[in-house]
Design a protein around this motif. Sequence first.
Motif, PDB file in Angstrom:
ATOM      1  N   LEU A   3       0.835  -1.208   0.000  1.00  0.00           N
ATOM      2  CA  LEU A   3       0.000   0.000   0.000  1.00  0.00           C
ATOM      3  C   LEU A   3       0.868   1.255   0.000  1.00  0.00           C
ATOM      4  O   LEU A   3       0.584   2.230  -0.700  1.00  0.00           O
ATOM      5  CB  LEU A   3      -0.940  -0.012   1.212  1.00  0.00           C
ATOM      6  CG  LEU A   3      -1.946   1.118   1.287  1.00  0.00           C
ATOM      7  CD1 LEU A   3      -2.850   1.112   0.067  1.00  0.00           C
ATOM      8  CD2 LEU A   3      -2.763   1.020   2.544  1.00  0.00           C
ATOM      9  N   VAL A   4       1.948   1.224   0.764  1.00  0.00           N
ATOM     10  CA  VAL A   4       2.856   2.366   0.826  1.00  0.00           C
ATOM     11  C   VAL A   4       3.518   2.581  -0.532  1.00  0.00           C
ATOM     12  O   VAL A   4       3.617   3.720  -1.019  1.00  0.00           O
ATOM     13  CB  VAL A   4       3.912   2.153   1.937  1.00  0.00           C
ATOM     14  CG1 VAL A   4       4.952   3.242   1.899  1.00  0.00           C
ATOM     15  CG2 VAL A   4       3.250   2.065   3.297  1.00  0.00           C
ATOM     16  N   VAL A   5       3.951   1.502  -1.170  1.00  0.00           N
ATOM     17  CA  VAL A   5       4.577   1.602  -2.485  1.00  0.00           C
ATOM     18  C   VAL A   5       3.568   2.134  -3.497  1.00  0.00           C
ATOM     19  O   VAL A   5       3.896   2.995  -4.327  1.00  0.00           O
ATOM     20  CB  VAL A   5       5.145   0.234  -2.922  1.00  0.00           C
ATOM     21  CG1 VAL A   5       5.629   0.279  -4.360  1.00  0.00           C
ATOM     22  CG2 VAL A   5       6.261  -0.200  -1.988  1.00  0.00           C
ATOM     23  N   VAL A  10       1.524   6.612  -6.938  1.00  0.00           N
ATOM     24  CA  VAL A  10       0.444   7.539  -7.282  1.00  0.00           C
ATOM     25  C   VAL A  10       0.888   8.970  -7.050  1.00  0.00           C
ATOM     26  O   VAL A  10       0.618   9.858  -7.867  1.00  0.00           O
ATOM     27  CB  VAL A  10      -0.833   7.198  -6.473  1.00  0.00           C
ATOM     28  CG1 VAL A  10      -1.873   8.297  -6.599  1.00  0.00           C
ATOM     29  CG2 VAL A  10      -1.404   5.873  -6.923  1.00  0.00           C
ATOM     30  N   LEU A  11       1.593   9.231  -5.963  1.00  0.00           N
ATOM     31  CA  LEU A  11       2.095  10.570  -5.678  1.00  0.00           C
ATOM     32  C   LEU A  11       3.082  11.024  -6.754  1.00  0.00           C
ATOM     33  O   LEU A  11       3.049  12.178  -7.188  1.00  0.00           O
ATOM     34  CB  LEU A  11       2.766  10.595  -4.299  1.00  0.00           C
ATOM     35  CG  LEU A  11       3.306  11.943  -3.834  1.00  0.00           C
ATOM     36  CD1 LEU A  11       2.164  12.927  -3.659  1.00  0.00           C
ATOM     37  CD2 LEU A  11       4.063  11.779  -2.526  1.00  0.00           C
ATOM     38  N   LEU A  12       3.923  10.122  -7.212  1.00  0.00           N
ATOM     39  CA  LEU A  12       4.874  10.475  -8.257  1.00  0.00           C
ATOM     40  C   LEU A  12       4.194  10.705  -9.604  1.00  0.00           C
ATOM     41  O   LEU A  12       4.599  11.580 -10.373  1.00  0.00           O
ATOM     42  CB  LEU A  12       5.948   9.388  -8.394  1.00  0.00           C
ATOM     43  CG  LEU A  12       6.948   9.280  -7.237  1.00  0.00           C
ATOM     44  CD1 LEU A  12       7.852   8.079  -7.447  1.00  0.00           C
ATOM     45  CD2 LEU A  12       7.762  10.554  -7.126  1.00  0.00           C
ATOM     46  N   LEU A  13       3.168   9.923  -9.895  1.00  0.00           N
ATOM     47  CA  LEU A  13       2.486  10.054 -11.177  1.00  0.00           C
ATOM     48  C   LEU A  13       1.666  11.340 -11.271  1.00  0.00           C
ATOM     49  O   LEU A  13       1.696  12.039 -12.280  1.00  0.00           O
ATOM     50  CB  LEU A  13       1.590   8.848 -11.437  1.00  0.00           C
ATOM     51  CG  LEU A  13       2.284   7.550 -11.820  1.00  0.00           C
ATOM     52  CD1 LEU A  13       1.267   6.433 -11.950  1.00  0.00           C
ATOM     53  CD2 LEU A  13       3.049   7.718 -13.114  1.00  0.00           C
ATOM     54  N   PHE A  14       0.896  11.632 -10.227  1.00  0.00           N
ATOM     55  CA  PHE A  14      -0.043  12.746 -10.294  1.00  0.00           C
ATOM     56  C   PHE A  14       0.478  14.014  -9.636  1.00  0.00           C
ATOM     57  O   PHE A  14      -0.005  15.097  -9.929  1.00  0.00           O
ATOM     58  CB  PHE A  14      -1.381  12.345  -9.655  1.00  0.00           C
ATOM     59  CG  PHE A  14      -2.088  11.272 -10.434  1.00  0.00           C
ATOM     60  CD1 PHE A  14      -2.681  11.562 -11.645  1.00  0.00           C
ATOM     61  CD2 PHE A  14      -2.140   9.982  -9.956  1.00  0.00           C
ATOM     62  CE1 PHE A  14      -3.328  10.586 -12.365  1.00  0.00           C
ATOM     63  CE2 PHE A  14      -2.792   8.996 -10.670  1.00  0.00           C
ATOM     64  CZ  PHE A  14      -3.384   9.294 -11.878  1.00  0.00           C
TER      65      PHE A  14
END
Length: 96
Positions: A3-5, A10-14
């Motif tokens: 879940l952390v990964v 998601v944080l890096l993508l968006f």
Amino acid sequence: MTLVVLLIVVLLLFGAKRLPDLASGIGQSLKIFKREVRDLTDDDDKKDATATTPAAPVPPAAATPTAPVVPAPVPPAAPVTPPVVPTERDTSDPRA
């Protein structure tokens, strides 16, 4: 751990700026989806309630015969004329 990964990806993508907009859009979509599902189940319950209630008997139709329905006459189609094709002149004589 996964879940952390996933959250980091998601944080890096968006990006951090778009995550709140993305989350609110997903929340609104879920709210609309739940409302539509609830409306569909309510409609099904109403159909079941009306199906179990006996309907009033319908009186039989009148026994008088009706005249057959005659379609309106169709006007004749306009005649089709072939297109006029200009004939080719002999261009060798300049006086023509």
